[in-house]
Design an enzyme around this catalytic site. Structure first.
Site, PDB file in Angstrom:
ATOM      1  N   TYR A 119       0.842  -1.200   0.000  1.00 30.66           N
ATOM      2  CA  TYR A 119       0.000   0.000   0.000  1.00 30.66           C
ATOM      3  C   TYR A 119       0.874   1.246   0.000  1.00 30.66           C
ATOM      4  CZ  TYR A 119      -3.377   3.530   1.374  1.00 30.66           C
ATOM      5  OH  TYR A 119      -4.161   4.659   1.406  1.00 30.66           O
ATOM      6  N   GLU A 207      -3.509   7.479  -4.324  1.00 27.58           N
ATOM      7  CA  GLU A 207      -3.446   6.197  -3.619  1.00 27.58           C
ATOM      8  C   GLU A 207      -3.148   5.069  -4.607  1.00 27.58           C
ATOM      9  OE1 GLU A 207      -7.068   4.195  -2.175  1.00 27.58           O
ATOM     10  OE2 GLU A 207      -6.186   4.300  -0.174  1.00 27.58           O
TER      11      GLU A 207
END
Ligand code: GDP
Ligand code: MN
Length: 397
Positions: A119, A207
C-alpha cells in the site's frame, strides 16, 4: 475532483511510473479489438467508477456466483465477454453506498503475476501542512481496516517542502515495505516521481493500492486513485479535461456551473443560506430541532437574482426535500435580491413543500415586502431558533 483509474494510470505513465499496458473501452463492440491489442496470457477487466472496493463489490441483479468489478480472464474473447457483461450495469461497493454506480467505461489491462501487494499513498496532511506519505505491507486491503486493527503495519511521514523529496524518503519507504536489491532503487525513483507529480498537478490525494512486486521482482502500480484540488483546476486544463460529469451528483454539478457552494446531503430540509459559517450554523440548528439538512448551500455574498433562482431550483429538484429553510443575514447580500430570487424560482418551478424564510440585515423590509406581495406561501421567522422550529414542525408535524 477525482478521475478514473485508467486516466490516473495514463498520467503515471507520462511521468515514467511503472504501470501495466491497458485499453479503455466505452462501447461493447470495441471490447474485443481493444483487448486484442494486449499481450496476455492474462487480461484483467476492470469497471471504471470513481469508487474503490470494486474487486469485492457486486453488480445489481448479478447472476449467482458472478464476480465483482475486477475480473481476471485468460483470453481476448473472455475479456471482451466480461467487459460487455459489465458495461451499463450498476456496481455496488462499500464506497458507492447501496445505490451503487453505473459502469460506463471499462479498462482492460495486461494482467500481472503478483508476488506481494503493498500500500502506498500521498495526501495533504492538514496537521503538518505538508504532503505526507502513507505506506504499508498490507496492500490490497482497506487501509482504514489496517489502521484500526494493525496500526503498527503503517508507516507515515511528511516531507519538508523546504528541503523537498530525496533518496532518503524512498529508502525509508523501501525499508518499511521490505523491498530488496533492485526494488529499493525502483522505489526511490517511484517515490520521487509520485511526489513530483503530486505537487505539479495540484493533487489532494494519490493512492496506489495495491503497489505490487511482480513475479519478476519489479515494482508496479496496479491500481491508482487520484483526487485534485478543485481550487487549482483553473491552472490544470489537462486535468480538468479528464472530468467525468456522469460521476458527479447532478445537483452539485448544476451548482458548480452557477458558482454556488453546494454539497448534497441525506436529510429532508433544504437550506438556502449566505455565508459558510451561517450555513453550518443552520445545519446544526436543524439537527438540534430533530431534523436533518438535505444540503449545504452558501449562495455567497455577491449573488444575483438569477443565481438565487438557480439555487432554489437545485434545492427543489431533490425529491428528498420535504421543506425549505431560507436563512439570510444580509450584509453584502441584500435581502430583496434573495426575496426576488425565491419568488422568481417559485414562479418557474412551483413550490410543493413548506417554505420558512428568515431574513435579517440589508434591505430586510424591502425583502419582506416582496415576499408578502407575492403569491408564494411563506412562513416567516424571526431568528435562527424560530426558523428551525417552524420548518421542523412544518415537515414533521
Ligand atoms: P479495487 O478493488 O477497486 O481496489 O481494484 P484493484 O485494482 O485494486 O483490484 C483489486 C484486486 O484485484 C487487487 O488487489 C488484485 O488482487 C487483483 N488484481 C488486479 N489486477 C490484477 C492483475 O493484473 N493480476 C492479478 N493477478 N491480480 C490483479
Ligand atoms: Mn485497489
Amino acid at each position: 475532483m477525482n478521475i478514473h483509474e485508467y486516466q490516473a494510470k495514463q498520467l503515471l505513465k507520462e511521468y515514467g511510473a511503472p504501470v501495466s499496458d491497458g485499453r479503455a473501452v466505452y462501447r461493447a463492440e470495441e471490447a474485443k479489438s481493444q483487448a486484442s491489442e494486449l499481450d496476455g496470457p492474462l487480461w484483467v477487466v476492470k469497471a471504471q467508477i470513481h469508487a474503490g472496493g470494486r474487486g469485492k463489490g457486486h453488480f445489481k441483479e448479478a447472476e449467482a456466483g458472478e464476480k465483482g468489478g475486477v475480473r481476471l480472464t485468460k483470453s481476448v474473447e473472455e475479456a471482451a465477454e466480461e467487459a460487455q457483461k459489465m458495461l451499463g450495469r450498476t456496481l455496488v461497493t462499500h464506497q458507492t453506498g447501496p445505490a451503487g454506480k453505473q459502469v460506463n467505461r471499462i479498462y482492460i489491462e495486461d494482467g500481472s503475476g503478483i508476488e506481494t501487494e503493498l500500500y502506498l499513498a500521498l495526501l495533504v496532511d492538514r496537521v503538518t501542512s505538508r504532503v505526507s506519505f502513507v505506506c504499508s505491507t498490507e496492500g490490497g486491503m482497506d487501509i482504514e481496516e489496517v489502521a484500526a486493527n494493525t496500526p503498527e503495519k503503517i508507516l507515515s511521514f511528511s516531507v519538508d517542502p523546504a528541503s523537498g523529496i530525496s533518496g532518503f524518503h524512498g529508502r525509508r519507504v523501501a525499508f518499511a515495505l521490505g523491498l530488496k536489491g533492485a526494488q529499493v532503487k525502483q522505489c526511490v525513483k517511484l517515490i520521487n516521481t509520485l511526489y513530483k507529480m503530486f505537487i505539479e498537478r495540484d493533487m489532494e490525494m494519490l493512492e496506489i493500492n495495491p503497489l505490487i512486486v511482480t513475479d519478476k521482482g519489479d515494482l508496479k502500480c496496479l491500481d491508482a486513485k487520484m483526487g485534485f484540488d478543485s481550487n487549482a483546476l483553473y491552472r490544470q486544463p489537462a486535468i480538468l479535461a479528464l472530468r467525468d460529469e456522469t460521476e458527479e451528483d447532478p445537483k452539485e454539478l448544476a451548482a458548480s456551473k452557477f458558482d454556488l457552494n453546494y454539497i448534497a446531503l441525506d436529510g429532508e430540509i433544504g437550506c438556502m443560506v449566505n455565508g459558510a459559517g451561517l450555513a453550518m450554523a443552520t445545519m446544526d440548528i436543524i439537527k438540534l430541532y430533530g431534523a436533518e439538512p438535505a444540503n449545504f448551500l452558501d449562495v455567497g455574498g455577491g449573488a444575483t437574482t438569477e443565481k438565487v433562482t438557480e439555487a432554489f431550483k437545485i434545492i427543489t429538484s431533490d425529491p428528498q426535500v420535504k421543506g425549505i429553510l431560507v436563512n439570510i443575514f444580509g450584509g453584502i447580500m441584500r435581502c430583496d435580491v434573495i426575496a426576488e430570487g425565491v419568488v422568481t424560482a417559485v414562479k418557474q418551478v412551483g413550490l410543493k413543500v413548506p417554505l420558512v424564510v428568515r431574513l435579517e440585515g440589508t434591505n430586510v423590509e424591502k425583502g419582506k415586502e416582496i415576499l408578502n406581495n407575492s403569491d408564494v406561501d411563506v412562513i416567516a421567522a424571526d431568528d435562527l431558533a424560530d426558523a428551525a422550529a417552524k420548518i421542523v414542525k412544518a415537515v414533521k408535524g
